[in-house]
Design a protein around this motif. Structure first.
Motif, PDB file in Angstrom:
ATOM      1  N   ARG A  98      11.428   0.930   9.042  1.00 13.10           N
ATOM      2  CA  ARG A  98      10.290   0.577   8.197  1.00 13.10           C
ATOM      3  C   ARG A  98      10.795  -0.011   6.882  1.00 13.10           C
ATOM      4  O   ARG A  98      11.953   0.206   6.497  1.00 13.10           O
ATOM      5  N   ALA A 135      -2.826   3.222   3.498  1.00 11.55           N
ATOM      6  CA  ALA A 135      -3.948   4.108   3.161  1.00 11.55           C
ATOM      7  C   ALA A 135      -5.020   3.374   2.355  1.00 11.55           C
ATOM      8  O   ALA A 135      -6.217   3.542   2.588  1.00 11.55           O
ATOM      9  N   ARG A 136      -4.568   2.534   1.421  1.00  7.09           N
ATOM     10  CA  ARG A 136      -5.532   1.854   0.544  1.00  7.09           C
ATOM     11  C   ARG A 136      -6.359   0.804   1.269  1.00  7.09           C
ATOM     12  O   ARG A 136      -7.378   0.349   0.757  1.00  7.09           O
ATOM     13  N   LYS A 157      -2.855   3.933   8.692  1.00  6.71           N
ATOM     14  CA  LYS A 157      -2.713   5.153   7.892  1.00  6.71           C
ATOM     15  C   LYS A 157      -4.073   5.645   7.414  1.00  6.71           C
ATOM     16  O   LYS A 157      -4.963   4.847   7.131  1.00  6.71           O
ATOM     17  N   ARG A 184      -1.074  10.864   6.446  1.00  4.47           N
ATOM     18  CA  ARG A 184      -0.130  10.717   5.341  1.00  4.47           C
ATOM     19  C   ARG A 184      -0.543  11.514   4.105  1.00  4.47           C
ATOM     20  O   ARG A 184      -0.089  11.229   3.004  1.00  4.47           O
TER      21      ARG A 184
HETATM   22  C1  PEP Z   1       4.017   3.190   2.473  1.00  2.00           C
HETATM   23  O1  PEP Z   1       4.098   3.539   3.662  1.00  2.00           O
HETATM   24  O2  PEP Z   1       4.961   2.771   1.800  1.00  2.00           O
HETATM   25  C2  PEP Z   1       2.708   3.364   1.785  1.00  2.00           C
HETATM   26  C3  PEP Z   1       2.365   2.580   0.769  1.00  2.00           C
HETATM   27  O3  PEP Z   1       2.000   4.380   2.276  1.00  2.00           O
HETATM   28  P1  PEP Z   1       0.466   4.803   2.063  1.00  2.00           P
HETATM   29  O4  PEP Z   1      -0.344   3.588   2.412  1.00  2.00           O
HETATM   30  O5  PEP Z   1       0.303   5.943   3.012  1.00  2.00           O
HETATM   31  O6  PEP Z   1       0.319   5.206   0.625  1.00  2.00           O
END
Ligand code: PEP
Ligand code: MN
Length: 338
Positions: A127, A185-186, A207, A237
């Motif tokens: 990743r 997530a956002r 996510k 997450r």
């Molecule tokens: C990420 O995986 O780097 C990330 C920004 O995660 P999340 O969207 O869960 O905050």
């Protein structure tokens, strides 16, 4: 779905309401006509029914869903676990995989070195964020297209398939050679983005939003699947709660709940859930014990100098140690990586 009709509604109005409902193919309405109350039991695929629209009818007292509003992601309509196949690497069903690498791709040496180290620890995927959703517009925003090029370079050197986040559907052409597209997530409820991804065949790592319910999470998966893309992997997450000792609160119960409600693979991200490197191991092990199909873990070769999320990043040596424990928990459950 149960529709309760207002008392003293004329029978003709109820009949024409039922006839209207049954115009939707695959739906049957069953009328229960009591002395004081009339109830309509609506059976079949009610996922496309707009419940708020029904509530606006003059003759409707109340509407209750008895079935989840998602169909494609629902285990009821797909009892077997979905196995997502990414160029021969499977995730879901009996296949457990680890995705690891830095929060952000920073330079060629960094990503290639980390790729080499995580591969040696049996991570199946690399990743790395190229487009970074940062809270501050002044924080490092990622190397963007160049970051994807560097991930592809690391893939060429190690053979590890790559996972990276998309923030805008307009960037999709840049993701042509990316193996798994992450929706962060956002963007879990960026419905236009989800719809565009639904029109691709790319595996999507979706996510959970910072403050979204499990049902909202599954509805977002449904957006992608409704467009024809069945290759969705869910990622828990952590969610925002009143607690401030950890970056988020790791919702371990979401793992068995998601697996019960849906056939999609579920992975957990203990790095963003806890936000502190020493929390990654216990949260990762808890996720495995709770039945996760995989883990996403942030690893950096120099966490103190990382351009994002250094505090929660493991060194390659620490990652190796955590992987040994992950393998031990998997073995105790009669499972293994791969
Ligand atoms: C990420 O995986 O780097 C990330 C920004 O995660 P999340 O969207 O869960 O905050
Ligand atoms: Mn991160």
């Amino acid at each position: 779905m149960i529709i309760i009709i207002k008392p003293n509604t004329k029978k003709e109005l109820v009949s024409s309401f039922v006839a209207e409902l049954e115009k939707t193919p695959g739906l049957q309405a069953h009328l229960v006509d009591g002395l004081h109350t009339t109830i309509i039991g609506l059976v079949g695929d009610t996922s496309k029914i707009d419940i708020d629209n029904l509530r606006t009818s003059d003759i409707v007292e109340e509407v209750k869903r008895v079935q989840e509003p998602y169909k494609n992601a629902n285990r009821k309509f797909h009892p077997d676990d979905t196995v997502v196949d990414i160029g021969g690497i499977k995730i879901g069903g009996s296949h457990f995989q680890v995705i690891s690498g830095p929060c952000s791709v920073e330079c060629e040496d960094q990503i290639c070195e980390i790729a080499r180290r995580v591969k040696a620890a049996d991570s199946a995927f690399l990743r790395g964020g190229a487009f970074k959703p940062r809270t501050s517009p002044y924080a490092f925003q990622g190397l963007k297209a160049e970051g994807i090029e560097l991930l592809l370079e690391a893939k060429k050197k190690t053979g590890l398939p790559i996972v990276t986040e998309i923030m805008d559907a307009a960037h999709l052409p840049l993701f042509e050679n990316v193996d798994v597209i992450q929706v962060g997530a956002r963007n879990m409820q960026n419905f236009e983005l989800l719809k565009e991804l639904g029109h691709t065949k790319k595996p999507i790592l979706l996510k959970r939003g910072l403050a979204n319910t499990i049902e909202e999470f599954l509805m977002s998966a449904e957006y992608i699947m409704a467009g024809g893309n069945e290759n969705v992997i869910l990622c828990e997450r952590g969610i925002r709660t009143f607690e401030t000792a950890t970056r988020n609160t790791f919702d371990v119960s979401a793992i068995p709940v998601l697996k019960r409600l849906s056939h999609l693979p579920v992975v957990a991200d203990p790095s963003h859930a806890g936000g502190i490197s020493w929390l990654v191991e216990p949260l990762a092990l808890a996720a495995v014990a709770a039945g996760a199909d995989g883990l996403m873990i942030e690893v950096h070769n120099n966490p103190a100098k990382a351009l994002s999320d250094g505090k929660q990043s493991l060194t390659p040596d620490e990652f190796y140690g955590v992987m040994l424990k992950i393998k031990a928990v998997l073995a105790a459950l009669g499972k293994s990586i791969g």
